[in-house]
Design a protein around this motif. Structure first.
Motif, PDB file in Angstrom:
ATOM      1  N   THR A   2      29.685 -10.424  27.437  1.00 55.84           N
ATOM      2  CA  THR A   2      29.335 -11.636  28.165  1.00 55.84           C
ATOM      3  C   THR A   2      29.857 -12.846  27.415  1.00 55.84           C
ATOM      4  O   THR A   2      29.965 -12.846  26.195  1.00 55.84           O
ATOM      5  N   MET A   3      30.193 -13.862  28.160  1.00 54.41           N
ATOM      6  CA  MET A   3      30.706 -15.091  27.564  1.00 54.41           C
ATOM      7  C   MET A   3      29.575 -16.108  27.485  1.00 54.41           C
ATOM      8  O   MET A   3      28.770 -16.225  28.414  1.00 54.41           O
ATOM      9  N   ASN A   4      29.547 -16.849  26.392  1.00 53.33           N
ATOM     10  CA  ASN A   4      28.545 -17.894  26.262  1.00 53.33           C
ATOM     11  C   ASN A   4      29.013 -19.143  27.026  1.00 53.33           C
ATOM     12  O   ASN A   4      30.145 -19.229  27.484  1.00 53.33           O
ATOM     13  N   ARG A   5      28.116 -20.091  27.144  1.00 56.07           N
ATOM     14  CA  ARG A   5      28.399 -21.274  27.962  1.00 56.07           C
ATOM     15  C   ARG A   5      29.612 -22.077  27.478  1.00 56.07           C
ATOM     16  O   ARG A   5      30.436 -22.503  28.296  1.00 56.07           O
ATOM     17  N   PRO A   6      29.770 -22.304  26.163  1.00 60.45           N
ATOM     18  CA  PRO A   6      30.963 -23.050  25.740  1.00 60.45           C
ATOM     19  C   PRO A   6      32.271 -22.368  26.140  1.00 60.45           C
ATOM     20  O   PRO A   6      33.235 -23.031  26.515  1.00 60.45           O
ATOM     21  N   ARG A   7      32.310 -21.058  26.108  1.00 54.00           N
ATOM     22  CA  ARG A   7      33.537 -20.353  26.504  1.00 54.00           C
ATOM     23  C   ARG A   7      33.790 -20.474  28.010  1.00 54.00           C
ATOM     24  O   ARG A   7      34.932 -20.558  28.430  1.00 54.00           O
ATOM     25  N   TRP A   8      32.729 -20.468  28.801  1.00 53.60           N
ATOM     26  CA  TRP A   8      32.900 -20.661  30.246  1.00 53.60           C
ATOM     27  C   TRP A   8      33.479 -22.053  30.526  1.00 53.60           C
ATOM     28  O   TRP A   8      34.318 -22.223  31.406  1.00 53.60           O
ATOM     29  N   ILE A   9      33.018 -23.027  29.774  1.00 55.85           N
ATOM     30  CA  ILE A   9      33.512 -24.393  29.962  1.00 55.85           C
ATOM     31  C   ILE A   9      34.989 -24.469  29.573  1.00 55.85           C
ATOM     32  O   ILE A   9      35.795 -25.097  30.270  1.00 55.85           O
ATOM     33  N   LEU A  10      35.378 -23.807  28.473  1.00 57.27           N
ATOM     34  CA  LEU A  10      36.794 -23.777  28.083  1.00 57.27           C
ATOM     35  C   LEU A  10      37.648 -23.070  29.130  1.00 57.27           C
ATOM     36  O   LEU A  10      38.763 -23.496  29.419  1.00 57.27           O
ATOM     37  N   LEU A  11      37.117 -22.005  29.705  1.00 54.64           N
ATOM     38  CA  LEU A  11      37.842 -21.305  30.769  1.00 54.64           C
ATOM     39  C   LEU A  11      38.026 -22.222  31.976  1.00 54.64           C
ATOM     40  O   LEU A  11      39.121 -22.296  32.556  1.00 54.64           O
ATOM     41  N   ALA A  12      36.978 -22.933  32.347  1.00 53.66           N
ATOM     42  CA  ALA A  12      37.074 -23.875  33.472  1.00 53.66           C
ATOM     43  C   ALA A  12      38.093 -24.974  33.173  1.00 53.66           C
ATOM     44  O   ALA A  12      38.860 -25.377  34.058  1.00 53.66           O
ATOM     45  N   LEU A  13      38.130 -25.435  31.928  1.00 53.49           N
ATOM     46  CA  LEU A  13      39.091 -26.470  31.542  1.00 53.49           C
ATOM     47  C   LEU A  13      40.521 -25.954  31.665  1.00 53.49           C
ATOM     48  O   LEU A  13      41.387 -26.620  32.233  1.00 53.49           O
ATOM     49  N   ALA A  14      40.777 -24.759  31.157  1.00 52.66           N
ATOM     50  CA  ALA A  14      42.125 -24.184  31.247  1.00 52.66           C
ATOM     51  C   ALA A  14      42.527 -23.960  32.702  1.00 52.66           C
ATOM     52  O   ALA A  14      43.654 -24.284  33.102  1.00 52.66           O
ATOM     53  N   LEU A  15      41.607 -23.424  33.497  1.00 52.62           N
ATOM     54  CA  LEU A  15      41.921 -23.187  34.912  1.00 52.62           C
ATOM     55  C   LEU A  15      42.147 -24.485  35.676  1.00 52.62           C
ATOM     56  O   LEU A  15      42.932 -24.516  36.624  1.00 52.62           O
ATOM     57  N   SER A  16      41.485 -25.559  35.252  1.00 50.06           N
ATOM     58  CA  SER A  16      41.689 -26.846  35.929  1.00 50.06           C
ATOM     59  C   SER A  16      43.138 -27.308  35.777  1.00 50.06           C
ATOM     60  O   SER A  16      43.704 -27.889  36.703  1.00 50.06           O
TER      61      SER A  16
END
Length: 124
Positions: A2-16
């Motif tokens: 599972t990914m923690n919240r900071p990693r989800w935010i980084l993923l969202a940033l890269a996908l943006s």
């Protein structure tokens, strides 16, 4: 895993970056400028995600962001993220993370270019 919240935010940033790269292929630049309306909106999204990442990282690590480091990271990420690292970590670790953040930025810009170029290639 599972990914923690900071990693989800980084993923969202890269996908943006990828999404805006694709969207830029469909929209003409603003009159007299080299950027589109999507790019302008993306600046605010980047700021919000950088701020959210600093807050989530501090919360995850049990260290509140000192002073206004998270806010500075949201307003001016290129300067604010390294300042956040140096205020919340030992200097050697902060330096390595700053280099990693530079690599993340470079990778994100490549994702934006890949998004635009892939659409341009498909459209012929």
């Amino acid at each position: 895993m599972t990914m923690n919240r900071p990693r989800w935010i980084l993923l969202a940033l890269a996908l943006s970056f990828l999404v805006v790269g694709v969207a830029d292929a469909f929209v003409a630049p603003l009159r007299g400028k080299d950027y589109t309306a999507f790019d302008v909106v993306h600046v605010f999204l980047i700021s919000a995600l950088c701020y959210m990442w600093c807050r989530a990282d501090g919360w995850e690590r049990g260290v509140p962001a000192p002073g206004r480091s998270a806010l500075l990271a949201g307003v001016f990420p290129v300067l604010g993220i390294p300042i956040y690292f140096f205020r919340t970590r030992p200097w050697r670790r902060a330096l390595l993370l700053t280099l990693g953040a530079t690599g993340f930025l470079a990778m994100s810009l490549v994702l934006a270019a890949v998004g635009t170029l892939s659409i341009e290639f498909v459209r012929g």
